[in-house]
Every structure is written in structure tokens, then in C-alpha cells.
Design a protein around this motif. Sequence first.
Motif, mmCIF file in Angstrom:
data_model
loop_
_atom_site.group_PDB
_atom_site.id
_atom_site.type_symbol
_atom_site.label_atom_id
_atom_site.label_comp_id
_atom_site.label_asym_id
_atom_site.label_seq_id
_atom_site.Cartn_x
_atom_site.Cartn_y
_atom_site.Cartn_z
ATOM 1 N N GLY A 127 0.444 -1.246 -0.014
ATOM 2 C CA GLY A 127 -0.011 0.043 0.176
ATOM 3 C C GLY A 127 0.898 1.311 -0.007
ATOM 4 N N TYR A 157 -4.256 0.030 -6.004
ATOM 5 C CA TYR A 157 -4.051 1.179 -5.458
ATOM 6 C C TYR A 157 -3.917 2.348 -6.481
ATOM 7 C CZ TYR A 157 -2.921 -1.386 -1.161
ATOM 8 O OH TYR A 157 -3.148 -2.207 0.002
ATOM 9 N N ALA A 178 -6.020 2.585 -1.454
ATOM 10 C CA ALA A 178 -6.520 1.427 -1.904
ATOM 11 C C ALA A 178 -7.825 1.575 -2.395
ATOM 12 C CB ALA A 178 -6.473 0.271 -0.512
ATOM 13 N N SER A 208 -12.141 -0.274 0.696
ATOM 14 C CA SER A 208 -11.098 -1.406 0.961
ATOM 15 C C SER A 208 -11.028 -1.772 2.642
ATOM 16 C CB SER A 208 -9.603 -1.303 0.326
ATOM 17 O OG SER A 208 -8.777 -2.171 0.607
ATOM 18 N N THR A 231 -10.387 -5.966 -0.588
ATOM 19 C CA THR A 231 -9.027 -5.619 -0.178
ATOM 20 C C THR A 231 -8.355 -5.131 -1.495
ATOM 21 O OG1 THR A 231 -8.709 -7.522 1.379
ATOM 22 C CG2 THR A 231 -6.902 -6.536 0.731
ATOM 23 N N ALA A 232 -8.024 -3.859 -1.524
ATOM 24 C CA ALA A 232 -7.557 -2.938 -2.176
ATOM 25 C C ALA A 232 -8.001 -3.520 -3.970
ATOM 26 C CB ALA A 232 -5.943 -3.450 -2.501
#
Length: 392
Positions: A127, A157, A178, A208, A231-232
Motif C-alpha cells: 500500500g 491502489y 486502496a 477497501s 481488499t485493494a
Amino acid sequence: AGTCADLTELASGESCEPVCNSGYSLSGQLTTSCTAGTLTLATCVGNACEYANPTPGGDEGNGPGSCKNVVGSDNKLAHDGSCVPDCEAGYSLSTIDGQTTTTCSAGTLTAATCVQDCTVSFATGTGNPTPGNGGNSCKDGTLAAGKSCTPVCESGYTLSGPTSCSAAGEVTLSTCAANACTAATYPKLTNPDNADAGSCAGLTELASGESCEPVCNSGYSLSGQLTTSCTAGTLTLATCVGNACEYANPTPGGDEGNGPGSCKNVVGSDNKLAHDGSCVPDCEAGYSLSTIDGQTTTTCSAGTLTAATCVQDCTVSFATGTGNPTPGNGGNSCKDGTLAAGKSCTPVCESGYTLSGPTSCSAAGEVTLSTCAANACTAATYPKLTNPDNAD
């Protein structure tokens, strides 16, 4: 005005002396004089400046316009003069107006400003930006004042913008945000398999690090992945799996069988048949598996067991006497006296009779017995039928 103050006239051949302002000195023409009606003024010129390199990190530079080539041998920079100094390694000239050159005005030196270069260092780990490797990457690790570079973010990202070094030498580092998971990219966010949307209903995106929970349909339960999470930019869906079924043998006349694919070898030690699983049971003596579609195997779907069907075998028994079939003795004879569901056998008729067809046992266990029909006597076989001896 000095001694010239309050004069209304200056006689020819006379003079007076002004007093120069601070930072200025009389030069060349030191007095104001009158010659036959013509006035010659004293000259006050701006003082030169004692040159000094920018501090910290400056030197006089080199090349055209550099302070080295503009400042005199007496280390003086002329009034209204300017020059471009250089900065030592690790420093760069400020880009702020008025700080890019060294100037002299009336004896006052205004030195250019050398600003320490910005150090570009990103935190490590998922990240965070990395320097990159392109033409405007941040791989050098430093930025001159007023300059910028563009690092890169890993997949999932989005870069906030360039990394920059201000005119005053203050660094602003880029960040990587993210990505959210959008319903446009992941339609199953609000329309999951085997489930109602639950707390995911109506979402256009899931940030995210956030999650929501669908509600499984009847016969399904959450397993493994219990929530839908982002998640991202990558969505991981909650998993609603079909419930296993409590196994039961077909009734009447069934058991779990044996061998590959049998229910004995497919059903777990907990007596459960998995969702979407199937197995082949066996039938006890006197029963056979139905041949009707959907009744030949035992299946499980979302916790509901559909058992195979064992159908009682058909009894094959012919009436005795002339004109009735007998079981026969060939490979497909009816001598065994029984038929499994969906099977058939072929009895025989005595001479002079024709068999109606095979004897069969339906998929539901209903017998259809063959019959023997007495043959007719044809004129083709018996010409005298229509042409008898000694008769009309």
C-alpha cells in the motif's frame, strides 16, 4: 540638497554640494556648478556591494552570467548588477521570485538562496508507493527545490499525485489509496450466488478493508468465507454452500449397496451425502432400481435428499393349457419367473400360434404378459380352401 538647499539661483562660477542618500556616493561630478547659465549636477551613484556566496551550500558558479564572471576583482558587485551563483551538491537554487539570483542595490547585497534538496523516501510494505523506474520516476531519492517526480503504486491502489519538493525545500510525498470494490465491476456484490444480499444490499461500492454479509437461501449455509470483503480493489465473496443431506436407504427394499459409486462408499462417516452429491444404492432380493429418470440414483440438493426408487420385481406366470405361452429356455427366456423393472423376456408359443411380443416389466413394476394368438389358415397356404376336390 546639502549646501544647495534653499538656493533660488547659483551664480556663474559658483558651486554647491548635495549630500547623497544612504547607499549612494558622489562620483565623477562631485559638486553642482553653474557656468554661464549652464548647470552641471553632482552625480550620486549607487554603491557597489561586497559579494558573498549564498549560505549554506552556495558558491560563485561558472559560465556566462555566473557570479564568478560578473563580480569584479575587488569582490564587488556593481549597483543594479545581478549574477547567478551555483549551489553545492545536495543544494539547489530556490525557485521563489527574488531568490534565484544575487543582486546589488545601493550597497545592499541580496544573495540568492540555496535550498537543501528534498530527500524522497517512502515507507515500505503493502500500500506504499515505490520509486518507479520511468523518466520522471523518484528512483534518484532526491528532488531539487521546485521539482517533482512520479512514483508508482502496486495493483489495486491509486496514486494521490506527484511527489514534490517546494521552493523552500519541503517535501510532499505521494500516497497510494486502496481502491474500492464497485458493484459495476463486481455485480455479485449485491447479487450473490445462492443468497439474498443481506447487509450488502443497495451498495454501489465497498471500501477497501470493509465487509458486508449476505443471507444464504434456504438449504444453504455460510462456509469458509463468512463475509464479503474488499481488499485493494479485489472482492472476496462470502460463500453460501448447499447443506448436506441425512442419508436414508430407498424404501421399501433398498440398501446402501457396495462398490464404486455405491452409497456405502460415497456417504460420509457422519451418514451425510454432500450437496450436489449422488450415489447408487442397491435393492434387496425381489426389488430392482427403477429405470424412470430421476429415480435411478439417490441425490442431495441444498439439504433435500431425493432417494432412488426400488421397485418390486414383476412375477411372470402364464396360464397353462393349449394356446398359452410357455417360459421357453433360451438366453432371453422367461424361465426365471421374475423380471426386474424395465426388463423384458421372450416366451414361446406352441406350433400354430404366434407370439404377441415380449413380456415386460415396466419402470413402475407393472407386468405386461405376452399372449399367443392362434394362426389363421390362408388361401396362400391352403389353395384348396377356395378350390376343393370334387366340390364347388
